[in-house]
Write a protein that holds these residues in place. Structure first.
Motif, PDB file in Angstrom:
ATOM      1  N   MET A  74       1.122  -1.662   0.249  1.00 51.89           N
ATOM      2  CA  MET A  74       0.077  -0.173   0.354  1.00 51.89           C
ATOM      3  C   MET A  74       0.836   1.829  -0.211  1.00 51.89           C
ATOM      4  O   MET A  74       0.325   2.641  -0.728  1.00 51.89           O
ATOM      5  CB  MET A  74      -1.052   0.137   1.485  1.00 51.89           C
ATOM      6  N   ASP A  75       2.377   1.255   0.696  1.00 50.99           N
ATOM      7  CA  ASP A  75       2.824   2.245   0.609  1.00 50.99           C
ATOM      8  C   ASP A  75       3.661   1.974  -0.829  1.00 50.99           C
ATOM      9  O   ASP A  75       3.385   3.452  -1.559  1.00 50.99           O
ATOM     10  CB  ASP A  75       4.106   1.787   1.339  1.00 50.99           C
ATOM     11  N   LEU A  76       3.371   1.436  -1.310  1.00 52.27           N
ATOM     12  CA  LEU A  76       4.056   1.484  -3.116  1.00 52.27           C
ATOM     13  C   LEU A  76       2.793   2.255  -4.191  1.00 52.27           C
ATOM     14  O   LEU A  76       3.516   2.947  -4.672  1.00 52.27           O
ATOM     15  CB  LEU A  76       4.801   0.064  -3.111  1.00 52.27           C
ATOM     16  N   HIS A  77       1.606   1.448  -3.474  1.00 52.00           N
ATOM     17  CA  HIS A  77       0.862   2.150  -4.537  1.00 52.00           C
ATOM     18  C   HIS A  77       1.027   3.641  -4.222  1.00 52.00           C
ATOM     19  O   HIS A  77       0.182   4.128  -5.329  1.00 52.00           O
ATOM     20  CB  HIS A  77      -0.114   1.299  -3.800  1.00 52.00           C
ATOM     21  N   LEU A  78       0.462   3.768  -2.846  1.00 54.41           N
ATOM     22  CA  LEU A  78       0.487   5.718  -2.200  1.00 54.41           C
ATOM     23  C   LEU A  78       1.604   6.375  -3.443  1.00 54.41           C
ATOM     24  O   LEU A  78       1.697   7.225  -3.698  1.00 54.41           O
ATOM     25  CB  LEU A  78       0.482   5.873  -1.302  1.00 54.41           C
ATOM     26  N   TYR A  79       3.084   5.903  -3.531  1.00 58.89           N
ATOM     27  CA  TYR A  79       4.024   6.185  -3.765  1.00 58.89           C
ATOM     28  C   TYR A  79       4.229   6.257  -5.317  1.00 58.89           C
ATOM     29  O   TYR A  79       4.336   7.786  -5.957  1.00 58.89           O
ATOM     30  CB  TYR A  79       4.949   5.510  -3.431  1.00 58.89           C
ATOM     31  N   HIS A 103      -2.657   5.295 -11.011  1.00 56.73           N
ATOM     32  CA  HIS A 103      -2.074   4.972 -10.091  1.00 56.73           C
ATOM     33  C   HIS A 103      -1.302   3.339 -11.493  1.00 56.73           C
ATOM     34  O   HIS A 103      -1.658   3.307 -12.446  1.00 56.73           O
ATOM     35  CB  HIS A 103      -2.396   4.453  -8.964  1.00 56.73           C
ATOM     36  N   ASP A 104       0.071   3.212 -10.830  1.00 59.85           N
ATOM     37  CA  ASP A 104       0.339   2.326 -11.984  1.00 59.85           C
ATOM     38  C   ASP A 104       0.693   0.991 -11.732  1.00 59.85           C
ATOM     39  O   ASP A 104       0.553   0.153 -12.573  1.00 59.85           O
ATOM     40  CB  ASP A 104       2.438   2.569 -12.097  1.00 59.85           C
ATOM     41  N   ILE A 105       0.105   0.769  -9.893  1.00 55.73           N
ATOM     42  CA  ILE A 105      -0.134  -0.704  -9.483  1.00 55.73           C
ATOM     43  C   ILE A 105      -1.455  -0.383  -8.499  1.00 55.73           C
ATOM     44  O   ILE A 105      -1.992   0.788  -7.473  1.00 55.73           O
ATOM     45  CB  ILE A 105       1.128  -1.452  -8.761  1.00 55.73           C
ATOM     46  N   ASN A 106      -1.860  -1.507  -8.284  1.00 62.61           N
ATOM     47  CA  ASN A 106      -2.217  -1.886  -7.503  1.00 62.61           C
ATOM     48  C   ASN A 106      -2.317  -2.413  -6.533  1.00 62.61           C
ATOM     49  O   ASN A 106      -1.549  -3.256  -6.055  1.00 62.61           O
ATOM     50  CB  ASN A 106      -4.122  -2.579  -8.115  1.00 62.61           C
ATOM     51  N   GLY A 107      -2.286  -1.397  -4.997  1.00 65.20           N
ATOM     52  CA  GLY A 107      -1.369  -2.468  -3.477  1.00 65.20           C
ATOM     53  C   GLY A 107      -2.199  -3.329  -3.447  1.00 65.20           C
ATOM     54  O   GLY A 107      -1.339  -4.157  -2.961  1.00 65.20           O
ATOM     55  N   LEU A 108      -3.280  -3.595  -3.068  1.00 63.35           N
ATOM     56  CA  LEU A 108      -4.228  -4.920  -3.206  1.00 63.35           C
ATOM     57  C   LEU A 108      -3.947  -6.532  -3.639  1.00 63.35           C
ATOM     58  O   LEU A 108      -3.839  -7.164  -3.102  1.00 63.35           O
ATOM     59  CB  LEU A 108      -5.575  -4.840  -2.327  1.00 63.35           C
ATOM     60  N   GLU A 109      -3.397  -5.620  -4.869  1.00 59.87           N
ATOM     61  CA  GLU A 109      -3.499  -6.388  -6.092  1.00 59.87           C
ATOM     62  C   GLU A 109      -1.965  -7.654  -5.711  1.00 59.87           C
ATOM     63  O   GLU A 109      -1.966  -8.743  -6.385  1.00 59.87           O
ATOM     64  CB  GLU A 109      -4.065  -6.204  -7.613  1.00 59.87           C
ATOM     65  N   ASP A 125      -1.764  -9.513  -3.561  1.00 62.76           N
ATOM     66  CA  ASP A 125      -2.117 -10.943  -3.284  1.00 62.76           C
ATOM     67  C   ASP A 125      -1.196 -11.592  -4.403  1.00 62.76           C
ATOM     68  O   ASP A 125      -0.926 -13.106  -4.536  1.00 62.76           O
ATOM     69  CB  ASP A 125      -3.704 -10.958  -4.227  1.00 62.76           C
ATOM     70  N   GLU A 126      -0.278 -10.762  -5.485  1.00 62.33           N
ATOM     71  CA  GLU A 126       0.457 -11.111  -6.082  1.00 62.33           C
ATOM     72  C   GLU A 126       1.435 -11.472  -5.367  1.00 62.33           C
ATOM     73  O   GLU A 126       2.623 -12.857  -5.989  1.00 62.33           O
ATOM     74  CB  GLU A 126       0.737 -10.495  -7.465  1.00 62.33           C
ATOM     75  N   ILE A 127       2.384 -11.397  -5.027  1.00 65.56           N
ATOM     76  CA  ILE A 127       3.169 -11.448  -3.898  1.00 65.56           C
ATOM     77  C   ILE A 127       3.476 -12.746  -3.583  1.00 65.56           C
ATOM     78  O   ILE A 127       3.631 -13.546  -3.054  1.00 65.56           O
ATOM     79  CB  ILE A 127       3.233 -10.893  -3.661  1.00 65.56           C
ATOM     80  N   LEU A 128       1.641 -12.713  -2.529  1.00 68.83           N
ATOM     81  CA  LEU A 128       1.301 -14.502  -1.734  1.00 68.83           C
ATOM     82  C   LEU A 128       1.456 -15.141  -2.433  1.00 68.83           C
ATOM     83  O   LEU A 128       1.619 -16.731  -2.451  1.00 68.83           O
ATOM     84  CB  LEU A 128       0.165 -13.866  -0.791  1.00 68.83           C
ATOM     85  N   PRO A 168       0.727  -9.056 -13.185  1.00 71.23           N
ATOM     86  CA  PRO A 168       0.601  -7.051 -13.552  1.00 71.23           C
ATOM     87  C   PRO A 168       1.927  -6.315 -12.582  1.00 71.23           C
ATOM     88  O   PRO A 168       2.209  -5.636 -13.343  1.00 71.23           O
ATOM     89  CB  PRO A 168      -0.309  -7.185 -13.952  1.00 71.23           C
ATOM     90  N   ASN A 169       1.334  -6.343 -11.641  1.00 70.60           N
ATOM     91  CA  ASN A 169       1.711  -5.546 -10.445  1.00 70.60           C
ATOM     92  C   ASN A 169       3.216  -5.870  -9.768  1.00 70.60           C
ATOM     93  O   ASN A 169       4.029  -4.597  -9.953  1.00 70.60           O
ATOM     94  CB  ASN A 169       0.704  -5.639  -9.421  1.00 70.60           C
ATOM     95  N   ILE A 170       3.292  -7.029 -10.565  1.00 69.43           N
ATOM     96  CA  ILE A 170       4.915  -7.629  -9.609  1.00 69.43           C
ATOM     97  C   ILE A 170       5.587  -7.078 -10.900  1.00 69.43           C
ATOM     98  O   ILE A 170       7.118  -6.184 -10.944  1.00 69.43           O
ATOM     99  CB  ILE A 170       5.064  -9.045  -9.179  1.00 69.43           C
ATOM    100  N   TYR A 171       5.449  -7.146 -12.113  1.00 70.92           N
ATOM    101  CA  TYR A 171       6.138  -6.752 -13.697  1.00 70.92           C
ATOM    102  C   TYR A 171       6.187  -5.590 -13.571  1.00 70.92           C
ATOM    103  O   TYR A 171       7.457  -5.237 -13.106  1.00 70.92           O
ATOM    104  CB  TYR A 171       5.115  -7.695 -14.325  1.00 70.92           C
ATOM    105  N   ILE A 172       4.993  -4.907 -13.338  1.00 68.70           N
ATOM    106  CA  ILE A 172       5.379  -3.324 -13.189  1.00 68.70           C
ATOM    107  C   ILE A 172       6.098  -2.832 -12.209  1.00 68.70           C
ATOM    108  O   ILE A 172       7.175  -1.900 -12.488  1.00 68.70           O
ATOM    109  CB  ILE A 172       3.789  -2.400 -13.542  1.00 68.70           C
TER     110      ILE A 172
END
Length: 156
Positions: free
Chosen positions: A80-85, A92-98, A101-104, A138-142
């Motif tokens: 979420m910190d990265l999402h806000l940044y 926004h470039d990424i979705n923090g919650l997604e 989930d992708e990391i997990l 996609p969020n990890i990749y970005i």
């Protein structure tokens, strides 16, 4: 009657002091005394800012094997910190919650004997590309691509 600039002679008190040639050209003097000093100050300020942002927001993406030992709430906080940044107004470039989930999901996919493929961002990107998993993460990749670009820009 023309006036000439006469360089000021400076006495040396010690033998190890260098003999500097005086700068007579006003443009060269401006460049050295003002422009280079301002440029160096700007460079240092940007370097500190980028380094702080890099360590604060992107450091958890370096080693996915370490993320196995971090609890879900902490991973959520980092994401979420990265999402806000990476948010600019409504964009926004990424979705923090997604991203969380992708990391997990990616952590669950990492086989213990293949952990070295996830020990640095470049290896993780390579793994996602080789196994055609970019569409699934996609969020990890970005995020990792942005991380790698910051490192390249920072070092240049």
């Amino acid at each position: 009657m023309t006036l000439e600039l006469v360089p000021e002679k400076k006495t040396r008190q010690f033998l190890y002091e260098s003999v500097d040639e005086p700068i007579l050209d006003p443009q060269e003097k401006f460049k050295i005394d003002f422009f280079f000093v301002a440029l160096d100050t700007i460079h240092e300020a940007l370097q500190e800012r980028l380094l702080k942002a890099h360590s604060d927001y992107f450091s958890f993406l370096y080693d996915f094997t370490v993320l196995r030992n971090i609890n879900r709430e902490e991973i959520t906080k980092h994401c979420m910190d990265l999402h806000l940044y990476l948010t600019d107004g409504d964009k926004h470039d990424i979705n923090g919650l997604e991203l969380r989930d992708e990391i997990l999901a990616l952590i669950a996919l990492i086989p213990p004997d293949n952990a070295e493929n996830f020990s640095c961002p470049k290896q993780t990107l390579k793994y996602l590309k080789i196994h055609d998993l970019i569409g699934n993460f996609p969020n990890i990749y970005i995020s990792i691509r942005i991380l790698c670009r910051i490192v390249i820009c920072f070092s240049a």
